[in-house]
Scaffold this motif. Structure first.
Motif, PDB file in Angstrom:
ATOM      1  N   ILE A 214       0.815  -1.216   0.000  1.00 55.63           N
ATOM      2  CA  ILE A 214       0.000   0.000   0.000  1.00 55.63           C
ATOM      3  C   ILE A 214       0.857   1.280   0.000  1.00 55.63           C
ATOM      4  O   ILE A 214       0.435   2.334  -0.456  1.00 55.63           O
ATOM      5  N   TYR A 215       2.084   1.172   0.493  1.00 62.69           N
ATOM      6  CA  TYR A 215       2.980   2.333   0.567  1.00 62.69           C
ATOM      7  C   TYR A 215       3.860   2.503  -0.675  1.00 62.69           C
ATOM      8  O   TYR A 215       4.674   3.423  -0.727  1.00 62.69           O
ATOM      9  N   ASP A 216       3.714   1.642  -1.679  1.00 62.30           N
ATOM     10  CA  ASP A 216       4.595   1.686  -2.848  1.00 62.30           C
ATOM     11  C   ASP A 216       4.610   3.053  -3.533  1.00 62.30           C
ATOM     12  O   ASP A 216       5.648   3.487  -4.020  1.00 62.30           O
ATOM     13  N   ASP A 217       3.470   3.723  -3.612  1.00 60.27           N
ATOM     14  CA  ASP A 217       3.404   5.022  -4.278  1.00 60.27           C
ATOM     15  C   ASP A 217       3.302   6.187  -3.298  1.00 60.27           C
ATOM     16  O   ASP A 217       3.145   7.328  -3.722  1.00 60.27           O
ATOM     17  N   ALA A 218       3.380   5.922  -2.022  1.00 60.69           N
ATOM     18  CA  ALA A 218       3.211   6.977  -1.017  1.00 60.69           C
ATOM     19  C   ALA A 218       4.521   7.748  -0.831  1.00 60.69           C
ATOM     20  O   ALA A 218       5.594   7.156  -0.701  1.00 60.69           O
ATOM     21  N   SER A 219       4.405   9.068  -0.807  1.00 62.49           N
ATOM     22  CA  SER A 219       5.593   9.903  -0.637  1.00 62.49           C
ATOM     23  C   SER A 219       5.305  10.997   0.387  1.00 62.49           C
ATOM     24  O   SER A 219       4.167  11.237   0.771  1.00 62.49           O
ATOM     25  N   ALA A 220       6.387  11.648   0.808  1.00 61.07           N
ATOM     26  CA  ALA A 220       6.260  12.760   1.750  1.00 61.07           C
ATOM     27  C   ALA A 220       7.264  13.837   1.383  1.00 61.07           C
ATOM     28  O   ALA A 220       8.395  13.549   1.014  1.00 61.07           O
ATOM     29  N   LYS A 221       6.812  15.089   1.485  1.00 57.12           N
ATOM     30  CA  LYS A 221       7.664  16.255   1.273  1.00 57.12           C
ATOM     31  C   LYS A 221       7.690  17.024   2.586  1.00 57.12           C
ATOM     32  O   LYS A 221       6.682  17.130   3.281  1.00 57.12           O
TER      33      LYS A 221
END
Length: 147
Positions: free
Chosen positions: A52-59
């Motif tokens: 589920i986190y494969d495309d999750a990002s943070a700035k």
């Protein structure tokens, strides 16, 4: 007659100085400006290995604000590019930075460190904000930013 006017002027000057002198003296700082340092570390507390986190990002955006009375000035700011959550380091290898802010009037000013995390997962965005204050008498502050 001239003596009475002279004494009246002296008395008026004393009354005015007593009434206005204290606020004027309070606004004059006799202490030398100080330097304050802020250390912060950016890390992840989870491994984010689930699919589920494969495309999750943070700035991440961090700002240090000098506050003097009602005036606020950004004295340092940095934005870290977005990266996948699983690319952030663990606490043991945290991305660390130390920033020194010079010329802080410790009697009248304080520093606020604020950050904004912008998460993006599958096209949905959410922002989380937090921070800390480096108050009078504190020479350094620490901030842990958990992704």
């Amino acid at each position: 007659m001239k003596k009475h006017i002279l004494w009246f002027m002296v008395a008026a000057a004393v009354v005015l100085l007593a009434a206005w002198g204290k606020p004027i003296i309070e606004n004059i700082s006799f202490k030398a400006p100080v330097s304050k340092s802020i250390s912060f570390a950016v890390y992840k507390s989870d491994n984010y290995s689930a699919k589920i986190y494969d495309d999750a990002s943070a700035k991440l955006s961090v700002a240090i604000i000098k506050v003097s009375g009602r005036k606020r000035f950004i004295v340092w700011q940095k934005t870290y590019d977005a990266r996948l959550l699983n690319q952030y380091p663990s606490l043991a290898n945290a991305m660390a930075q130390k920033v020194v802010i010079n010329n802080v009037d410790d009697g009248k000013e304080h520093l606020e460190v604020v950050y904004t995390l912008t998460y993006n997962a599958h096209g949905s965005c959410i922002q989380v904000q937090d921070g800390t204050v480096i108050s009078k008498g504190e020479k350094e502050g620490k901030l842990l930013i958990n992704i």
